[in-house]
Structure formats: C-alpha cells, structure tokens
Write an enzyme that holds these catalytic residues in place. Structure first.
Site, PDB file in Angstrom:
ATOM      1  N   ARG A 188     -64.763 -70.208 -25.116  1.00 28.26           N
ATOM      2  CA  ARG A 188     -63.800 -71.058 -24.408  1.00 28.26           C
ATOM      3  C   ARG A 188     -63.355 -72.219 -25.289  1.00 28.26           C
ATOM      4  O   ARG A 188     -62.252 -72.747 -25.130  1.00 28.26           O
ATOM      5  CB  ARG A 188     -64.384 -71.580 -23.093  1.00 28.26           C
ATOM      6  N   TYR A 224     -36.338 -72.641 -17.836  1.00 30.24           N
ATOM      7  CA  TYR A 224     -37.194 -71.634 -17.205  1.00 30.24           C
ATOM      8  C   TYR A 224     -37.630 -72.137 -15.840  1.00 30.24           C
ATOM      9  O   TYR A 224     -38.138 -73.254 -15.711  1.00 30.24           O
ATOM     10  CB  TYR A 224     -38.390 -71.356 -18.106  1.00 30.24           C
ATOM     11  N   ASP A 278     -39.063 -76.103 -26.224  1.00 31.90           N
ATOM     12  CA  ASP A 278     -39.416 -74.709 -25.961  1.00 31.90           C
ATOM     13  C   ASP A 278     -38.536 -73.850 -26.863  1.00 31.90           C
ATOM     14  O   ASP A 278     -37.334 -73.738 -26.647  1.00 31.90           O
ATOM     15  CB  ASP A 278     -39.189 -74.376 -24.488  1.00 31.90           C
ATOM     16  N   LYS A 296     -42.916 -63.210 -25.360  1.00 32.99           N
ATOM     17  CA  LYS A 296     -41.558 -62.758 -25.628  1.00 32.99           C
ATOM     18  C   LYS A 296     -41.413 -62.277 -27.075  1.00 32.99           C
ATOM     19  O   LYS A 296     -42.055 -61.317 -27.458  1.00 32.99           O
ATOM     20  CB  LYS A 296     -40.574 -63.886 -25.292  1.00 32.99           C
TER      21      LYS A 296
END
Length: 383
Positions: free
Chosen positions: A55, A108, A179, A204
C-alpha cells in the site's frame, strides 16, 4: 527527468519506448518484472528507499512512474493511482475547507461532481468558467486555492491558453493542475507551460487498450510529489501491480497509436463537416474551429476526439449510435477501437453540453472502414 535509462535529447516517441527499462547487464530482462507481493521482509526501523508494504510502495510501479515523468518532462517520478478519479481526488485534497476551486464548465462530469461534493460537505466555493475565455478565468482566480484545467475540454473540445492561465495562477499563488488525458504528453507538456501538477486517466491513451483502470499525477516539485504519495498511501487509492505493468506495455506504442488515431480523426472531421446529415463538428484540426489557432500554436497534433451533432436532435444522435456496426457504443475513450456515445444521456453531464452531442473517440482502424460505417449510420438513421 532523472531516468538513467533515457539519454538526453530523445524525441517523445522514443522516450515512450526507452524510459522505465531495467538496468542493462548480461542476461538481464528487457522488460521490468511484475512483483506480486503484498509485503516485504522487514525488521527494525525502515530505512529510506526500503520497501515495507505494497500500500505504501512497490517496485512494479516505478518503471511506469519514471516513464510517464520522462514523457511529461518532469524532474521527479510520477505517482500512479488506482483510477483517474483517485488522482483527481489527490489534487483536490490540497483545497482547504472553505477554499475556492476554479475549473471548466465543460470538464469530465465526475471531476465536476467531485467539486460539487466538496462544496456541499466542506464549504468549498466552486467557480465554473469558460476555459477558452482567458480573461474570465484569470478574473476568477482571485482568492482561489486550485485551478484545474482541461485542454481540450471533455467533451466540448475547447482549447485553453495554458501559458497565460498557468502564469496567472502562479502570480496569485494558486495551485494549478492540468488534466492532460485528451492531449497526452505527446500533444502538450503542461509542466513546461508552468503547471504545478499534471493528471492523467491512464485508462485512456496511455494504457490504450481498454483493459485497465488507472490514474497518475506528475508534480513539478518533490514536495508536491511527496504529498501525492502520502495521499495515495493514507487513502489506499493504489493500483494493482499487474495493471500498472499492462499500462507500461501499452505506453510503448503510445506514439504509434496517437499518430494513427489523430490522422483518422482529422480526416473524419473534414468529411463530417461536409456531411448533409451533420449540424456541427468540433475538432481543433478544422480551420474554422474555435480552438484551431491555439491548438496549432500550443499543441503537437490536434487529438483523437471529435464532437459531432447529427440532424434530428437527441433522438437522431441516439439513432446514429444504434446504427453503427464497427464503431463501439461505449463510454470511456482512448482505446485502439473507435467508440462513440451521446454525452447528455448522463444526468451528471454539464447542462450546457448540447443534448445531441456525440463524443467520438477515434481509434486506429482503417479510416475508410470507419467512414463507411459512420456515413451509413448517419444516412440510415438521420437522412
């Protein structure tokens, strides 16, 4: 970037292939291995650089983080997350309760929703702006904690004057994040324009095959990088090692995929602009597109996303989606396959996005096959 595997002055296409490789030695693997372990042997006080628990960190993340940073022109490795929204959430974590966020009115939809959630539970002021209107964005920055920019925007493909906006944010002490999912690092490097953080939905174009869900952020400073890593560890927004390895494998062909898909998108935009059953086409490659001048000046290539409004309103758009055979009716984007969807079918999409707007993610198929399928769907469903 400090990646020792990448010589200086290589083109981005070469960096995508060369970065994040193992050290060269006789008998060494060409590709980095996948380490599937949740924990590491450890006793006593952990020393800097030692691995303890996955983690917190794992060596399987590092090659991708190094390669992405090299592509973005960063001095420090990126930070990979379990999803694009996990990366966005990490950036939003810099906004204090009662702070102010400036972001595009067209972005988005889940990023917009996250901002609205902050407003509801933490008293954050959310200001949505037309990101193509530089004066409007700059005026909104006074007192802001964060400027989050998409360019081109999702799904309206507006193009921002990144150098001007990022300079204005820096002058006012506002944290800036871009972004860069649509443009990819091959299309623009926001850090070079002055951004503090660059965010990607790795799902993407970077991974490129519609088979993983990942995100990443690349920061300008070691302090911001450490803050992003601390957020990832504390919130457990970590990716699986196999998914990151797949994303790195996808990254190797990024330049080839983007080159082909951008060529296809520009050609389809040109033809669609002349189609009798199309009301409007958005793509920065078109000379009369509002974003053409800025994209030509600031970007390398015009991207692989099209916006199209067919005749017949929302019903006509839905009919086109139902009529295609090669194009895939699906959300998300950036895969090798071409896909399309009507964006306002989502209740959370911005109300200023036209009801009939189709967002097309252009893939790497033969452009004539894509055109025949789209033209036939338009003529049968609308014409």
């Amino acid at each position: 970037m400090s990646d020792p595997h990448v010589p200086d002055a290589l083109s981005p296409a070469t960096v995508a292939v060369a970065a994040g490789r193992p050290e060269r030695s006789q008998g060494a693997p060409v590709n980095p291995p996948i380490v599937l372990s949740s924990t590491y042997v450890s006793q006593g006080v952990q020393q800097p650089g030692e691995l303890l628990y996955t983690r917190m960190d794992t060596e399987t993340w590092h090659p991708f983080e190094e390669a992405l940073a090299a592509l973005e022109g960063a001095e420090h490795p990126g930070v990979v997350f379990g999803s694009g929204m996990a990366a966005i959430a990490a950036v939003f974590s810099a906004v204090p309760a009662g702070g102010k966020v400036v972001l595009p009115r067209h972005a988005y939809q889940v990023s917009l929703g996250f901002a609205d959630d902050l407003a509801a539970r933490a008293g954050v002021e959310v200001v949505r702006v037309d990101v193509a209107d530089t004066d409007q964005v700059v005026a909104a920055l006074d007192g802001a904690s964060l400027l989050l920019v998409e360019s081109p925007t999702n799904p309206m493909l507006e193009v921002a004057d990144l150098p001007a906006l990022l300079a204005a944010a820096r002058e006012r002490g506002v944290l800036s994040a871009v972004d860069n999912t649509f443009a990819t690092p091959l299309g623009q490097q926001p850090l070079a324009h002055g951004a503090d953080v660059v965010v990607h939905s790795v799902t993407k174009y970077l991974a490129g095959h519609s088979d993983v869900v990942l995100g990443a952020a690349v920061a300008r400073t070691p302090e911001l990088t450490a803050a992003l890593r601390a957020y990832r560890t504390l919130h457990g927004s970590i990716p699986g090692p196999f998914e990151v390895w797949l994303a790195l494998r996808g990254l190797r062909t990024l330049a080839l995929r983007v080159e082909r898909s951008q060529q296809n998108a520009a050609e389809l935009a040109r033809r669609l602009a002349e189609h009798p059953d199309v009301v409007e086409v958005r793509h920065p490659s078109l000379p009369d597109d509002p974003g053409h001048e800025r994209a030509t000046r600031l970007m390398t290539g015009y991207g692989s996303i099209l916006g199209m409004r067919p005749r017949g309103g929302a019903a006509g758009a839905d009919a086109v989606v139902a009529a295609v055979r090669l194009w895939v009716p699906a959300t998300s984007l950036g895969g090798v396959e071409s896909s399309l969807e009507r964006r306002r079918r989502f209740a959370t999409e911005s109300r200023t996005v036209p009801e009939d707007l189709l967002r097309l993610s252009v893939g790497v198929e033969d452009v004539e096959d894509l055109w025949r399928d789209l033209d036939r769907a338009l003529r049968s469903a609308v014409g």
